[in-house]
Design a protein around this motif. Structure first.
Motif: not given
Length: 193
Positions: A136-139, A170-177
């Motif tokens: 469900d995360l953005p692509e 880093e921002n994408h990984i933080t958002k996913a976590l």
């Protein structure tokens, strides 16, 4: 005239009316020492105060019957240690009889995890939840997270492959976590017990 001391405790006074003074002197002398001993067993200051007070009262009430031939101070320290151990035993028994709702829930969760069949069911549920959350995360966020956590690539490698800055990685990984943490919040008590 000053009272006589033997092994740090008054045993003989000059006046028959000095019992209260003797008790106060003994109390003031031993209280700080016994407090340190009791506090090494018990963290609650109020409970430590009560235990020390009770030990000193018992000691005073038994003063005429005591026959300590060796180190009186060691005897008082031993009384304090034993009082602390009695307190801890009583507290343990009380807690085991009166588990709070949270403790019961954690215990049930722990018991469920100890059962292999239940553990497999929970593991399957968790895996399904993780997979759905990642899906469900953005692509772009999903691709960065998969490259980092599944493929094991470093932030610089991901940055180079996807032509984005390492800060964006880093921002994408933080958002996913953050999304995973939110999705898994009901399961966190299983891992905290």
């Amino acid at each position: 005239m000053m009272p006589e001391y033997s092994q740090n405790v008054k045993i003989k006074t000059s006046s028959p009316h000095s019992g209260e003074d003797d008790f106060n002197t003994m109390y003031k002398f031993y209280k700080p020492k016994l407090f340190v001993i009791a506090n090494s067993y018990i963290s609650s200051k109020e409970d430590v105060e009560e235990i020390v007070h009770d030990v000193l009262i018992k000691l005073w009430e038994k003063k005429d019957k005591l026959n300590v031939k060796s180190n009186f101070t060691a005897y008082v320290y031993s009384m304090t240690r034993n009082a602390c151990l009695d307190y801890l035993r009583a507290r343990k028994n009380k807690l085991s009889k009166e588990l709070s709702a949270d403790q019961q829930e954690y215990w049930l969760n722990y018991s469920a995890l100890a059962d292999d069949a239940a553990s497999n069911i929970i593991a399957d549920e968790l895996q399904h939840l993780v997979d759905n959350t990642i899906q469900d995360l953005p692509e772009k966020c999903k691709r960065v997270f998969q490259k980092s956590r599944i493929d094991g690539l470093a932030h610089k490698q991901i940055s180079k492959e996807m032509e984005i800055s390492t800060k964006t990685v880093e921002n994408h990984i933080t958002k996913a976590l953050r999304e995973l943490k939110t999705a898994l919040k009901e399961y966190l008590p299983l891992f905290l017990f």
